[in-house]
Motif scaffolding. Structure first.
Motif, PDB file in Angstrom:
ATOM      1  N   ARG A 178      42.620  60.973  39.450  1.00 63.66           N
ATOM      2  CA  ARG A 178      42.806  60.152  40.642  1.00 63.66           C
ATOM      3  C   ARG A 178      41.778  59.030  40.699  1.00 63.66           C
ATOM      4  N   GLU A 179      40.529  59.336  40.348  1.00 64.77           N
ATOM      5  CA  GLU A 179      39.485  58.312  40.336  1.00 64.77           C
ATOM      6  C   GLU A 179      39.810  57.214  39.328  1.00 64.77           C
ATOM      7  N   ILE A 180      40.269  57.605  38.164  1.00 67.16           N
ATOM      8  CA  ILE A 180      40.615  56.625  37.123  1.00 67.16           C
ATOM      9  C   ILE A 180      41.797  55.769  37.570  1.00 67.16           C
ATOM     10  N   GLU A 181      42.798  56.380  38.200  1.00 63.29           N
ATOM     11  CA  GLU A 181      43.951  55.622  38.679  1.00 63.29           C
ATOM     12  C   GLU A 181      43.528  54.619  39.749  1.00 63.29           C
ATOM     13  N   SER A 182      42.611  55.022  40.615  1.00 64.26           N
ATOM     14  CA  SER A 182      42.115  54.132  41.658  1.00 64.26           C
ATOM     15  C   SER A 182      41.352  52.959  41.044  1.00 64.26           C
ATOM     16  N   GLU A 183      40.497  53.260  40.090  1.00 60.20           N
ATOM     17  CA  GLU A 183      39.740  52.208  39.404  1.00 60.20           C
ATOM     18  C   GLU A 183      40.680  51.259  38.667  1.00 60.20           C
ATOM     19  N   ASN A 184      41.714  51.798  38.041  1.00 65.73           N
ATOM     20  CA  ASN A 184      42.694  50.989  37.333  1.00 65.73           C
ATOM     21  C   ASN A 184      43.400  50.028  38.294  1.00 65.73           C
ATOM     22  N   ALA A 185      43.761  50.520  39.472  1.00 67.42           N
ATOM     23  CA  ALA A 185      44.425  49.662  40.458  1.00 67.42           C
ATOM     24  C   ALA A 185      43.501  48.523  40.894  1.00 67.42           C
ATOM     25  N   LYS A 186      42.221  48.826  41.097  1.00 68.03           N
ATOM     26  CA  LYS A 186      41.262  47.791  41.489  1.00 68.03           C
ATOM     27  C   LYS A 186      41.113  46.741  40.392  1.00 68.03           C
ATOM     28  N   LEU A 187      41.032  47.193  39.143  1.00 73.49           N
ATOM     29  CA  LEU A 187      40.899  46.258  38.023  1.00 73.49           C
ATOM     30  C   LEU A 187      42.128  45.372  37.879  1.00 73.49           C
ATOM     31  N   LYS A 188      43.313  45.942  38.084  1.00 74.23           N
ATOM     32  CA  LYS A 188      44.543  45.138  38.019  1.00 74.23           C
ATOM     33  C   LYS A 188      44.539  44.061  39.096  1.00 74.23           C
ATOM     34  N   LYS A 189      44.063  44.420  40.286  1.00 75.25           N
ATOM     35  CA  LYS A 189      43.992  43.459  41.384  1.00 75.25           C
ATOM     36  C   LYS A 189      43.013  42.335  41.044  1.00 75.25           C
ATOM     37  N   LEU A 190      41.855  42.694  40.503  1.00 82.60           N
ATOM     38  CA  LEU A 190      40.867  41.685  40.106  1.00 82.60           C
ATOM     39  C   LEU A 190      41.423  40.754  39.030  1.00 82.60           C
ATOM     40  N   LEU A 191      42.139  41.310  38.075  1.00 86.32           N
ATOM     41  CA  LEU A 191      42.731  40.502  37.011  1.00 86.32           C
ATOM     42  C   LEU A 191      43.767  39.528  37.576  1.00 86.32           C
ATOM     43  N   ALA A 192      44.593  40.002  38.490  1.00 89.48           N
ATOM     44  CA  ALA A 192      45.604  39.130  39.107  1.00 89.48           C
ATOM     45  C   ALA A 192      44.938  37.995  39.878  1.00 89.48           C
ATOM     46  N   GLU A 193      43.862  38.320  40.604  1.00 86.94           N
ATOM     47  CA  GLU A 193      43.140  37.283  41.341  1.00 86.94           C
ATOM     48  C   GLU A 193      42.505  36.266  40.390  1.00 86.94           C
ATOM     49  N   ALA A 194      41.977  36.744  39.278  1.00 85.57           N
ATOM     50  CA  ALA A 194      41.381  35.835  38.295  1.00 85.57           C
ATOM     51  C   ALA A 194      42.429  34.891  37.722  1.00 85.57           C
ATOM     52  N   HIS A 195      43.618  35.414  37.429  1.00 84.65           N
ATOM     53  CA  HIS A 195      44.692  34.565  36.906  1.00 84.65           C
ATOM     54  C   HIS A 195      45.113  33.528  37.942  1.00 84.65           C
ATOM     55  N   LEU A 196      45.148  33.916  39.215  1.00 86.55           N
ATOM     56  CA  LEU A 196      45.475  32.951  40.263  1.00 86.55           C
ATOM     57  C   LEU A 196      44.419  31.852  40.342  1.00 86.55           C
ATOM     58  N   ASN A 197      43.154  32.232  40.245  1.00 82.91           N
ATOM     59  CA  ASN A 197      42.074  31.238  40.281  1.00 82.91           C
ATOM     60  C   ASN A 197      42.165  30.285  39.098  1.00 82.91           C
ATOM     61  N   ILE A 198      42.472  30.801  37.935  1.00 78.94           N
ATOM     62  CA  ILE A 198      42.610  29.947  36.739  1.00 78.94           C
ATOM     63  C   ILE A 198      43.740  28.956  36.923  1.00 78.94           C
ATOM     64  N   GLU A 199      44.880  29.434  37.430  1.00 72.06           N
ATOM     65  CA  GLU A 199      46.018  28.541  37.658  1.00 72.06           C
ATOM     66  C   GLU A 199      45.686  27.491  38.709  1.00 72.06           C
ATOM     67  N   ALA A 200      44.949  27.881  39.748  1.00 70.48           N
ATOM     68  CA  ALA A 200      44.579  26.911  40.789  1.00 70.48           C
ATOM     69  C   ALA A 200      43.654  25.845  40.214  1.00 70.48           C
ATOM     70  N   LEU A 201      42.731  26.244  39.343  1.00 69.32           N
ATOM     71  CA  LEU A 201      41.832  25.277  38.708  1.00 69.32           C
ATOM     72  C   LEU A 201      42.588  24.335  37.782  1.00 69.32           C
ATOM     73  N   LYS A 202      43.584  24.838  37.079  1.00 70.75           N
ATOM     74  CA  LYS A 202      44.388  23.997  36.202  1.00 70.75           C
ATOM     75  C   LYS A 202      45.140  22.945  37.007  1.00 70.75           C
ATOM     76  N   VAL A 203      45.707  23.378  38.137  1.00 71.09           N
ATOM     77  CA  VAL A 203      46.458  22.452  38.996  1.00 71.09           C
ATOM     78  C   VAL A 203      45.509  21.414  39.596  1.00 71.09           C
ATOM     79  N   ALA A 204      44.324  21.842  40.018  1.00 70.96           N
ATOM     80  CA  ALA A 204      43.365  20.923  40.643  1.00 70.96           C
ATOM     81  C   ALA A 204      42.816  19.921  39.632  1.00 70.96           C
ATOM     82  N   SER A 205      42.695  20.316  38.385  1.00 72.97           N
ATOM     83  CA  SER A 205      42.129  19.409  37.376  1.00 72.97           C
ATOM     84  C   SER A 205      43.121  18.339  36.917  1.00 72.97           C
ATOM     85  N   ARG A 206      44.392  18.526  37.210  1.00 73.09           N
ATOM     86  CA  ARG A 206      45.404  17.551  36.808  1.00 73.09           C
ATOM     87  C   ARG A 206      45.364  16.387  37.719  1.00 73.09           C
TER      88      ARG A 206
END
Length: 74
Positions: free
Chosen positions: A46-74
């Motif tokens: 259960r602890e590992i599954e919880s940690e995995n969910a948190k990491l997936k959320k962080l990764l999704a947020e990082a991808h959103l930030n990268i896409e926002a930076l790409k759009v802003a730099s254009r």
């Protein structure tokens, strides 16, 4: 885990389900997932599954930030 142990001890499945306020289907689904694991192994899972969910959320947020930076730099 206690509910699974009760059912394995000879108690009818409906009894622990009724006391725990969950369905028979939930019981069987959980038993298929957990099986004969020890309590500490299930807790760790259960602890590992919880940690995995948190990491997936962080990764999704990082991808959103990268896409926002790409759009802003254009």
């Amino acid at each position: 885990m206690g509910f699974l142990q009760q059912a394995d001890g000879g108690t009818a499945v409906k009894e622990p389900c009724w006391r725990g306020c969950f369905s028979d289907a939930t019981f069987y689904k959980r038993r298929a997932k957990v099986g004969d694991m020890l309590i500490r192994e299930a807790t760790r899972m259960r602890e590992i599954e919880s940690e995995n969910a948190k990491l997936k959320k962080l990764l999704a947020e990082a991808h959103l930030n990268i896409e926002a930076l790409k759009v802003a730099s254009r």
